[in-house]
Scaffold this motif. Structure first.
Motif, PDB file in Angstrom:
ATOM      1  N   ASN A  32     171.472   7.176  68.930  1.00 41.13           N
ATOM      2  CA  ASN A  32     170.390   8.126  68.718  1.00 41.13           C
ATOM      3  C   ASN A  32     169.757   7.890  67.355  1.00 41.13           C
ATOM      4  OD1 ASN A  32     172.098   9.522  70.821  1.00 41.13           O
ATOM      5  ND2 ASN A  32     170.356  10.892  70.681  1.00 41.13           N
TER       6      ASN A  32
ATOM      7  N   THR B 165     177.036  19.081  61.672  1.00 41.78           N
ATOM      8  CA  THR B 165     177.546  20.105  62.581  1.00 41.78           C
ATOM      9  C   THR B 165     179.016  19.810  62.875  1.00 41.78           C
ATOM     10  OG1 THR B 165     175.397  20.417  63.611  1.00 41.78           O
ATOM     11  CG2 THR B 165     177.314  21.042  64.926  1.00 41.78           C
TER      12      THR B 165
ATOM     13  N   SER C 181     180.332  18.574  66.271  1.00 45.54           N
ATOM     14  CA  SER C 181     179.980  17.225  66.728  1.00 45.54           C
ATOM     15  C   SER C 181     181.136  16.255  66.553  1.00 45.54           C
ATOM     16  CB  SER C 181     178.783  16.685  65.941  1.00 45.54           C
ATOM     17  OG  SER C 181     177.629  17.412  66.271  1.00 45.54           O
TER      18      SER C 181
ATOM     19  N   PRO D 123     170.089  18.123  69.344  1.00 45.55           N
ATOM     20  CA  PRO D 123     169.157  18.403  68.244  1.00 45.55           C
ATOM     21  C   PRO D 123     167.717  17.976  68.560  1.00 45.55           C
ATOM     22  CG  PRO D 123     171.066  17.165  67.448  1.00 45.55           C
ATOM     23  CD  PRO D 123     171.134  17.161  68.946  1.00 45.55           C
ATOM     24  N   GLY D 124     167.547  17.135  69.583  1.00 46.12           N
ATOM     25  CA  GLY D 124     166.205  16.675  69.918  1.00 46.12           C
ATOM     26  C   GLY D 124     165.411  17.667  70.756  1.00 46.12           C
TER      27      GLY D 124
ATOM     28  N   ARG E  30     173.476  25.962  66.779  1.00 50.83           N
ATOM     29  CA  ARG E  30     174.098  24.695  67.147  1.00 50.83           C
ATOM     30  C   ARG E  30     175.576  24.714  66.788  1.00 50.83           C
ATOM     31  NH1 ARG E  30     171.443  19.846  64.774  1.00 50.83           N
ATOM     32  NH2 ARG E  30     169.650  20.813  65.733  1.00 50.83           N
TER      33      ARG E  30
HETATM   34  C1  BLA Z   1     169.459  15.683  63.635  1.00 52.39           C
HETATM   35  N1  BLA Z   1     170.912  14.581  65.347  1.00 52.39           N
HETATM   36  C2  BLA Z   1     170.707  15.263  64.168  1.00 52.39           C
HETATM   37  C3  BLA Z   1     171.952  15.481  63.540  1.00 52.39           C
HETATM   38  C4  BLA Z   1     172.930  14.950  64.386  1.00 52.39           C
HETATM   39  C5  BLA Z   1     172.271  14.420  65.519  1.00 52.39           C
HETATM   40  C6  BLA Z   1     174.425  14.948  64.131  1.00 52.39           C
HETATM   41  C7  BLA Z   1     172.148  16.148  62.192  1.00 52.39           C
HETATM   42  C8  BLA Z   1     172.134  17.632  62.294  1.00 52.39           C
HETATM   43  C9  BLA Z   1     173.476  18.169  62.756  1.00 52.39           C
HETATM   44  O1  BLA Z   1     174.450  18.069  62.022  1.00 52.39           O
HETATM   45  O2  BLA Z   1     173.537  18.687  63.888  1.00 52.39           O
HETATM   46  C10 BLA Z   1     172.814  13.753  66.680  1.00 52.39           C
HETATM   47  N2  BLA Z   1     174.743  15.172  67.276  1.00 52.39           N
HETATM   48  C11 BLA Z   1     173.953  14.085  67.422  1.00 52.39           C
HETATM   49  C12 BLA Z   1     174.487  13.285  68.502  1.00 52.39           C
HETATM   50  C13 BLA Z   1     175.615  13.929  68.965  1.00 52.39           C
HETATM   51  C14 BLA Z   1     175.768  15.126  68.192  1.00 52.39           C
HETATM   52  C15 BLA Z   1     173.935  12.010  69.013  1.00 52.39           C
HETATM   53  O3  BLA Z   1     176.678  15.991  68.343  1.00 52.39           O
HETATM   54  C16 BLA Z   1     176.476  13.458  70.047  1.00 52.39           C
HETATM   55  C17 BLA Z   1     177.633  14.042  70.380  1.00 52.39           C
HETATM   56  N3  BLA Z   1     167.549  13.363  67.844  1.00 52.39           N
HETATM   57  C18 BLA Z   1     167.684  12.709  69.027  1.00 52.39           C
HETATM   58  C19 BLA Z   1     166.487  12.855  69.799  1.00 52.39           C
HETATM   59  C20 BLA Z   1     165.618  13.606  69.025  1.00 52.39           C
HETATM   60  C21 BLA Z   1     166.307  13.930  67.804  1.00 52.39           C
HETATM   61  C22 BLA Z   1     166.288  12.293  71.178  1.00 52.39           C
HETATM   62  O4  BLA Z   1     168.667  12.104  69.380  1.00 52.39           O
HETATM   63  C23 BLA Z   1     164.259  14.060  69.318  1.00 52.39           C
HETATM   64  C24 BLA Z   1     163.650  13.913  70.487  1.00 52.39           C
HETATM   65  C25 BLA Z   1     165.827  14.732  66.778  1.00 52.39           C
HETATM   66  N4  BLA Z   1     167.882  14.989  65.411  1.00 52.39           N
HETATM   67  C26 BLA Z   1     166.570  15.192  65.673  1.00 52.39           C
HETATM   68  C27 BLA Z   1     165.999  15.998  64.626  1.00 52.39           C
HETATM   69  C28 BLA Z   1     167.013  16.230  63.706  1.00 52.39           C
HETATM   70  C29 BLA Z   1     168.204  15.618  64.247  1.00 52.39           C
HETATM   71  C30 BLA Z   1     164.556  16.463  64.587  1.00 52.39           C
HETATM   72  C31 BLA Z   1     166.926  16.973  62.381  1.00 52.39           C
HETATM   73  C32 BLA Z   1     166.719  18.417  62.522  1.00 52.39           C
HETATM   74  C33 BLA Z   1     167.954  19.140  62.958  1.00 52.39           C
HETATM   75  O5  BLA Z   1     169.053  18.936  62.373  1.00 52.39           O
HETATM   76  O6  BLA Z   1     167.854  19.951  63.885  1.00 52.39           O
END
Ligand code: BLA
Length: 318
Positions: free
Chosen positions: A116, A168, A171, A240-241, A292
């Protein structure tokens, strides 16, 4: 040429080619994520036969509300592969997303390939891992089976793609000791390293897939299926997406995309609900807490040592 520097993606040469060798052409990093997807599919086809997954037809031509954003959704299955699917999102000079995953049939206990990346002109947020089907802190056999020999991979990338800081907490139970969780400036150099890591990790997954032998013990197959279902249930609910997908294609399409494409199987591999698996998210009225994380963010530094031992304390529920 600042934009080229920011968006040149995997390689100067490719950027040069794409921009016609001059002018103001900008290769979006999204095209680069597409180049990973192409490479990954080619590598897969060298080893196994892929056929289009039923979900592909419905989502292949999914369109964003705004004309500037392009979504590309592909899904396949193969003899040992229940679902191999990829989503890229590209909005020029704005957002570039890669969400690529591979899930085996429940007759195999293979880890889930998870790549991702969310890239803006300011930063790239990346998770790359072979997500374990079973809790590797509790299940030593599973850890030894799949991760003991893979620890050198994390050594290769730990300096160039350093731990991304607090995350998080929940995760962590879905991550392996070789997870790459990183946030970096989207320079050409950094994306080059990321491309190399994506390809390395995917090649490892393919090799594991190749070597995997079918499980005939029904109890174990049932357990594998439930473990995958639990994973799908987590991701379909807490991805998160989702807010971005909702903005791009509207709430109901975003929900369909999540449950019928990205995490297809969430409605068919098992019947347990999110709260059955994760009761700590239950609110008093019986609905799912939208937060989350219930625990909050933690793990400022990488919580595994070089041998894959968990050193993050007990707050991850690991
Ligand atoms: C942020 N994406 C994050 C974060 C993680 C992940 C760990 C940091 C924020 C956090 O700690 O939650 C990804 N978390 C994962 C994955 C797993 C998990 C892969 O638990 C698997 C078990 N990200 C995407 C897609 C989009 C995206 C498809 O994979 C958009 C279409 C967006 N990810 C996205 C955005 C943030 C983010 C905007 C930053 C904002 C936020 O933290 O909400």
């Amino acid at each position: 040429q600042r934009s080229v520097q920011l968006w040149a993606g995997w390689g100067g040469e490719a950027a040069e080619r794409m921009s016609g060798g001059g002018g103001a052409g900008v290769l979006g990093a999204g095209s680069s994520y597409q180049s990973f997807v192409r490479t990954a599919l080619e590598l897969t086809r060298l080893r196994t036969a892929l056929t289009p997954h039923p979900s592909q037809e419905k989502f292949r031509l999914i369109r964003a509300n705004d004309d500037a954003t392009v979504l590309d959704a592909l899904s396949f299955s193969g003899p040992k592969i229940r679902l191999l699917r990829s989503l890229t999102v590209e909005k020029k000079n704005s957002v570039q997303v890669l969400d690529f995953a591979a899930f085996s049939e429940p007759e195999y206990d293979l880890p889930i390939f998870c790549a991702n990346a969310f890239t803006t002109p300011a930063q790239s947020i990346v998770v790359l891992d072979l997500n374990p089907l079973y809790n590797i802190t509790k299940n030593k056999d599973y850890k030894d089976k799949y991760y003991r020999n893979l620890m050198p991979l994390i050594e290769k990338y730990r300096e160039l793609l350093p731990w991304g800081g607090k995350i998080t907490s929940e995760s962590l139970i879905f991550f392996s000791p070789i997870v790459i969780w990183t946030i970096f400036e989207p320079t050409e150099q950094n994306h080059h390293v990321l491309y190399s890591a994506l390809t390395d990790y995917y090649k490892v997954w393919l090799q594991l897939m190749d070597q995997a032998t079918q499980e005939n013990d029904t109890t174990k197959v049932v357990r594998n299926r439930e473990a995958q279902h639990r994973y799908l249930t987590w991701r379909a609910e807490k991805d998160p997406g989702f807010p971005l997908l909702k903005k791009l294609i509207g709430e109901s399409h975003a929900k369909d995309l999540v449950t019928e494409f990205l995490f297809e199987g969430v409605h068919s591999l098992g019947s347990k609900s999110f709260l059955d698996y994760f009761p700590e998210y239950a609110r008093d009225d019986g609905t799912v807490n939208k937060k989350r994380s219930m625990v909050g963010k933690s793990f400022e530094t990488r919580p595994w040592d070089a041998t894959g031992k968990f050193i993050g304390g007990k707050d991850a529920g690991c």
